[in-house]
Scaffold this motif. Sequence first.
Motif, PDB file in Angstrom:
ATOM      1  N   ASP A 129      44.068 108.749  38.339  1.00  0.00           N
ATOM      2  CA  ASP A 129      42.843 108.575  37.549  1.00  0.00           C
ATOM      3  C   ASP A 129      42.150 107.289  37.987  1.00  0.00           C
ATOM      4  O   ASP A 129      42.702 106.190  37.831  1.00  0.00           O
ATOM      5  N   THR A 163      38.993 106.449  36.993  1.00  0.00           N
ATOM      6  CA  THR A 163      37.839 106.139  36.134  1.00  0.00           C
ATOM      7  C   THR A 163      37.877 104.693  35.638  1.00  0.00           C
ATOM      8  O   THR A 163      36.865 104.196  35.145  1.00  0.00           O
ATOM      9  N   LEU A 191      41.162 111.482  40.451  1.00  0.00           N
ATOM     10  CA  LEU A 191      40.490 112.145  39.326  1.00  0.00           C
ATOM     11  C   LEU A 191      39.420 111.224  38.750  1.00  0.00           C
ATOM     12  O   LEU A 191      39.718 110.103  38.344  1.00  0.00           O
ATOM     13  N   GLY A 192      38.190 111.710  38.741  1.00  0.00           N
ATOM     14  CA  GLY A 192      37.106 110.967  38.087  1.00  0.00           C
ATOM     15  C   GLY A 192      36.898 111.535  36.703  1.00  0.00           C
ATOM     16  O   GLY A 192      37.826 111.668  35.912  1.00  0.00           O
ATOM     17  N   GLY A 193      35.680 111.929  36.406  1.00  0.00           N
ATOM     18  CA  GLY A 193      35.372 112.478  35.087  1.00  0.00           C
ATOM     19  C   GLY A 193      36.012 113.828  34.843  1.00  0.00           C
ATOM     20  O   GLY A 193      36.099 114.282  33.707  1.00  0.00           O
ATOM     21  N   GLY A 194      36.438 114.485  35.898  1.00  0.00           N
ATOM     22  CA  GLY A 194      37.138 115.758  35.743  1.00  0.00           C
ATOM     23  C   GLY A 194      36.217 116.956  35.625  1.00  0.00           C
ATOM     24  O   GLY A 194      36.685 118.095  35.520  1.00  0.00           O
ATOM     25  N   THR A 195      34.910 116.727  35.658  1.00  0.00           N
ATOM     26  CA  THR A 195      33.997 117.838  35.378  1.00  0.00           C
ATOM     27  C   THR A 195      34.054 118.918  36.450  1.00  0.00           C
ATOM     28  O   THR A 195      33.694 120.056  36.189  1.00  0.00           O
ATOM     29  N   GLN A 240      26.240 115.759  28.304  1.00  0.00           N
ATOM     30  CA  GLN A 240      27.681 115.573  28.163  1.00  0.00           C
ATOM     31  C   GLN A 240      28.346 115.370  29.518  1.00  0.00           C
ATOM     32  O   GLN A 240      29.203 114.505  29.703  1.00  0.00           O
ATOM     33  N   ILE A 241      27.952 116.208  30.469  1.00  0.00           N
ATOM     34  CA  ILE A 241      28.577 116.135  31.788  1.00  0.00           C
ATOM     35  C   ILE A 241      28.158 114.854  32.500  1.00  0.00           C
ATOM     36  O   ILE A 241      28.964 114.207  33.169  1.00  0.00           O
ATOM     37  N   ARG A 242      26.918 114.455  32.327  1.00  0.00           N
ATOM     38  CA  ARG A 242      26.484 113.200  32.965  1.00  0.00           C
ATOM     39  C   ARG A 242      27.215 111.992  32.378  1.00  0.00           C
ATOM     40  O   ARG A 242      27.419 110.995  33.057  1.00  0.00           O
ATOM     41  N   ASN A 243      27.604 112.090  31.111  1.00  0.00           N
ATOM     42  CA  ASN A 243      28.398 111.011  30.518  1.00  0.00           C
ATOM     43  C   ASN A 243      29.799 110.945  31.114  1.00  0.00           C
ATOM     44  O   ASN A 243      30.420 109.892  31.139  1.00  0.00           O
ATOM     45  N   MET A 244      30.312 112.071  31.547  1.00  0.00           N
ATOM     46  CA  MET A 244      31.686 112.138  32.058  1.00  0.00           C
ATOM     47  C   MET A 244      31.749 111.889  33.557  1.00  0.00           C
ATOM     48  O   MET A 244      32.634 111.186  34.045  1.00  0.00           O
ATOM     49  N   ARG A 261      41.996 124.579  37.048  1.00  0.00           N
ATOM     50  CA  ARG A 261      42.194 125.684  36.112  1.00  0.00           C
ATOM     51  C   ARG A 261      41.964 127.024  36.813  1.00  0.00           C
ATOM     52  O   ARG A 261      42.610 128.018  36.510  1.00  0.00           O
ATOM     53  N   VAL A 295      38.949 119.340  37.266  1.00  0.00           N
ATOM     54  CA  VAL A 295      39.750 120.016  36.232  1.00  0.00           C
ATOM     55  C   VAL A 295      39.424 121.511  36.218  1.00  0.00           C
ATOM     56  O   VAL A 295      40.314 122.361  36.115  1.00  0.00           O
ATOM     57  N   ASP A 296      38.153 121.824  36.383  1.00  0.00           N
ATOM     58  CA  ASP A 296      37.741 123.228  36.440  1.00  0.00           C
ATOM     59  C   ASP A 296      38.376 123.918  37.652  1.00  0.00           C
ATOM     60  O   ASP A 296      38.925 125.020  37.542  1.00  0.00           O
TER      61      ASP A 296
END
Lengths: 328, 790, 166
Positions: free
Chosen positions: A49, A51, A27-31, A100-104, A38, A34-35
């Motif tokens: 994880d 990260t 698992l990295g940023g989950g962007t 936001q996504i680039r930060n994650m 779900r 995680v989707d």
Amino acid sequence: MELFTYERAHNPEAAVIAGAPSRAKFLGGGTNLVDLMREGIERPSALVDVTGLSQTIVETAEGGLLIGAAASNAAVAEHRLVRNRYPALSRAILAGASAQIRNMATVGGNILQRTRCRYFYDVNGARCNKRDPGQGCDAIGGFNRYHAVLGTSSHCIATHPSDMCIPLVAFDAIVHLAANGGSRSIKLAELHRDPGDTPQIETALDPGELITAIELPPLALARRSAYRKVRDRASYAFALISVAAALHVDDNRVTDVRLALGGVAHKPWRALIAERALVGQPATYDTFLAAARAELRAAQTQRDNAFKPELAARTIAAVLRTLAEEQA
Amino acid sequence: MTDSKNLGKGSSITRREALAGGAIVLGAIATKPLSAAPTTSHSTVPKTVLDPLIERPGQLGTPRSRRDGPLKVKGGARYAAEHHLKDMTYAALVFSTIARGSISEIDSRDAETSPGVVLVMTHLNAPRMGAPEPFLATPTGASGSSHPVMQDAEVFWNGQPIAVVLAETQEQADRAARLIQITYQAKTSVTRFSEAKQLETVATFGGEKLQTVRGDADAALEAAPVKIDVSFSSPRHNHNQIEPHAVTVAWQGKTLRMYDCNQGLSLTAATIAKVFGIEPAQVHVSAEFVGGSFGGKTLWQYHIVAAAAAKLSGRPVRMNVTREGVFRMCGGRAPTEQRVALGADKDGRLKALIHTGFTPKIQQNAMTEPFIEATQRLYSSETARIEVRAAHMDMLSNTFMRAPGSAVGTYALETAMDELAEKLTIDPIELRLRNEPDVDPTNGKRFSQRGLVQAYQMGAERFGWIPRKGQRLGRREGEWLVGTGVASAYYPHYHFPGGAARVTITADGKLLVELAAHEQGVGAATTTAIIAAKRFGIDFEDVEVRYGDSLLPGSHPAGGSQQTASIGATILAANTAMIAELAKIAPQGTPWAGLSSTGLTTVRAGIALTERPSVHIGYKELLARAGLQAITIEADAATPTAAETWSMHSYGAVFCEARVNADTRELRVSRVTGVYDCGKILNAKTAASQFRGGIIMSLGLAMMEETQFDERTGRIINASMAEYHMPVHLDVPLIDVAWTDIPDPHAPTGARGVGEISMNGASAALANAVYDATGKRVRDLPITLDKLMV
Amino acid sequence: MPIIINGHDVAAPADPRVSLLDLLRERLDLTGTKKGCNQGACGACTVLIDGQRKLSCLSLAVQCDGHDITTIEAISEVDSLHPLQAAFIETDGFQCGYCTPGQIMSGIALRGEMQRGAPSHVTPRLEDVPEASNEEIRERMSGNICRCGANNGIIEAISSYVRGTL
């Protein structure tokens, strides 16, 4: 979402041990992961994880760059050396997703993100060979504006959605991998694959293998590189097509060129046919366009994406024209 | 303009009676649109008495910040899914994957034993419930369709809710819902528009035929010296409110308590009551804050599923509809196929106006996308044939979305007008001016107030419009092709009956207004306070407004851009009633005692003689002398009748500058000016925001929006905000808006409504600008870059 | 290690599936952070994690262990407004209010990004310090969608905040 165990890896060795079980996932940023969990597409029993692993961006002995796989997309795009030496990489990342996504999102996760094909996502309502091998592909004959035109098969026409990977393949980036049995390095261009008749197999990674870093070789040409993304709205959308290019012109002739395309294939597409056609040729728009068209000659289009080869060709030619003008 | 005959106390009763008394009448459409020629005799038009409020200087139109601003910017405003109830369960829905057929088997064993699961409800165990009444199909209907909810095995669309799981947590419910296995028996379905059109019928909307025939338009077109005849298409659209639909539900004794996101509280309560066989007063729905509505926050199946599951489980339910679930279950705008044919003489006067086409709907609702509305009003033409034909499909219910019909109808009409102007070598604004009607072109009524010409004049100046005579003025700036375009906007003035309010004056001289109005972003509480302050002659700060609850008086649906008009009429009635009460409590022998409401007026925080305003007594003093802590009245608004006599519609002129990339054909908008003629503007700040918001959604409609409906399966493919594109900040330039601000003499407060008109016009102005830039007419929405490449 | 939310220690949930967003909204009653799409496509759930703007819907709560979370509820006192909150009211940078907390959190982080010279997609030259132009702010805010169309007010408020003219 199915239940899973969660643990943090503090070094690559521990990560690959924890990630060895067949239903474990890093698992990295989950962007993306995680989707996908779900949505019921990914159903890992364990998340490791990563990260907390290397986020450093350092110069290599050869004068290239080594980027830790856990570095955020934002950190890479913002880094002085990336901006100076590989501007197309900064530009590509900045054209992707949102702040936001680039930060994650991590570098490793960006490389391994999966297609945004909506038929792939519709677990209950659509057929997808990538999700359920042998089931069929509803994207063929359906809505496929965002789908691939190069390297497709009758089993899958999905695209790889990354922006970041496009300049990386253009610059011959190398991926450093670790596994329980040891580590290795491969070219990024060899990591992603065409769909063929096994679209569920998306990369050359072995089960349990972890991306630890990405290495950019020294490349003077990359200092004059650009990234152009064409999409259906001004920002925060995946590419219809994108172009990463680096060009060197001497005495009005192309002496060196790198070209890669996004949004056209199941993998970041290195445009080798166009590159070969350009070297030694006059640096004119017509030459650029002809070379681009040669690259796209093999394109196979679908109901909604017949415009893509021409759009790709025009965009390549426009980007090269701009790069040539800057050197004039 | 005081009318006491409709006043009444105990408004919750009179309100129900009013609703039961007759069909909801859409103010403007209730007229007969079939007349062959103007027939109204002007001598019978009643004398106009201007609302005195309009004439008073001050508050109306002053820009005011939203009263709920601090709460909203601090994240303190609570929406439907943000009310916590004791012992609450979480719901997850399962949707059908076929378009038509029946469920032959449901295997929910794994789901039932999944951790945390409280209940699995399907048609096999759902309580028996009546079918919900659709909006416009009955006087109190609020539902998107009349499909029964989990009452049998039938499947009517791909995406229909067929099972719900309740669990202790959302994570547990979501997981269990994925374990339910459904087997279907598919039936033949109609999911292709082309196939559905074979079964066409003339459509109706609001009880009236969507048809106007005046003379022989086909012959007139044939004979016209200059003509164009073009076809258009528009895709499905979704509202995509950022707040996904949600409801938090509990049965509390005999009351069904719902915290909802809703733009029609009273209708929703009435419809749900019928579904469960209880009294409307037993359904208590509140929605203090609604995270965007745009026509889509009405009654959908999830409300009923949640209430039924709460009943069956005996526990409160939180129903967070997923974004995908919103796409599957809550309808959007129907697609259209339109033909516009215009015939004109050499001077540009229209001889033939033909606007016809098809749109799909479902059999179980009363909604047909009425894309001809603007064409019925905007221009005079000797002959006209205007008609919508609807085709039934097996699909999710189509529904109302911001400026139903006219949003896509004006796109077709106004790009066709641009094309005609070019052919005539007449400036496009001049062409519109030459076809400005003296009376309503469809029914011959006189215009209550119409300022389209003024809107064009103001807009042309603000935008710097350069007149053209058939030539393109597009220019190149670097890598961009730049062009300008213009188009008319139009939206009808609706005014639904059923408005009511409770108004209290307290001993400290302050005013409390309570009514079942809605706040989905329009600034309802602020505007209500502005109107009430003005009407009662009191400081804005001294007016408190309570709204957003079905137990409060009145039906004020926040649709059709009519809530503010409804509130305006209601406050007028309340003012009349309050004056009568105040006259009663005025001490015997004082000048105000026993006077009727016509003899008194409310000014300077009190009442005064209408003829001698200096003879004044303050509310505080009146109440003190009567020994009262407060005085409360309830009043019903007068039944709206103005539109029976007058042609009441809003207009606008929209200007746009488009930039098209010379290489890639990406389209960007660099400038927009919109000038609107909507009567009196009550709050400049919130009205400007409404105008801009509609323009942005209209640009989205033009440039990128499309709900992808896979005709092979009847399933929506891009059920996601990532793949349903709508404008982001970088797509939105600074938008210049203005208004004529001419009060409508026949609307209370002079205001006609501002919520929807700006959804019209901008898309056509942009398309015309794109033509000016590129020479390409795109008639199939959206204008994506591939259509500009060919 | 606990998750630090608005300065308070919060234990990570036992169920690792719980997102940071659902932890905030359903378990801590911090409902100011909004759920719009739950898939990273709207920005309504934006919070600050260790000072950076991130999406709480795609963050698993367990991943936030040891990290510092700031939500809309913590940027001003109960009876006061953060300057950017006040600016939103002044410029009418919202209608329904649902995307608003996310826009504001995003705007607060954006100022920090600009101050340290981070480039954006529309920054003309990567080597320059970006200017707070209208286009720069619009691009940087494009991860926060406003469907009501209050875009002009939002950008005006954030531009003033970034330029320090509030």
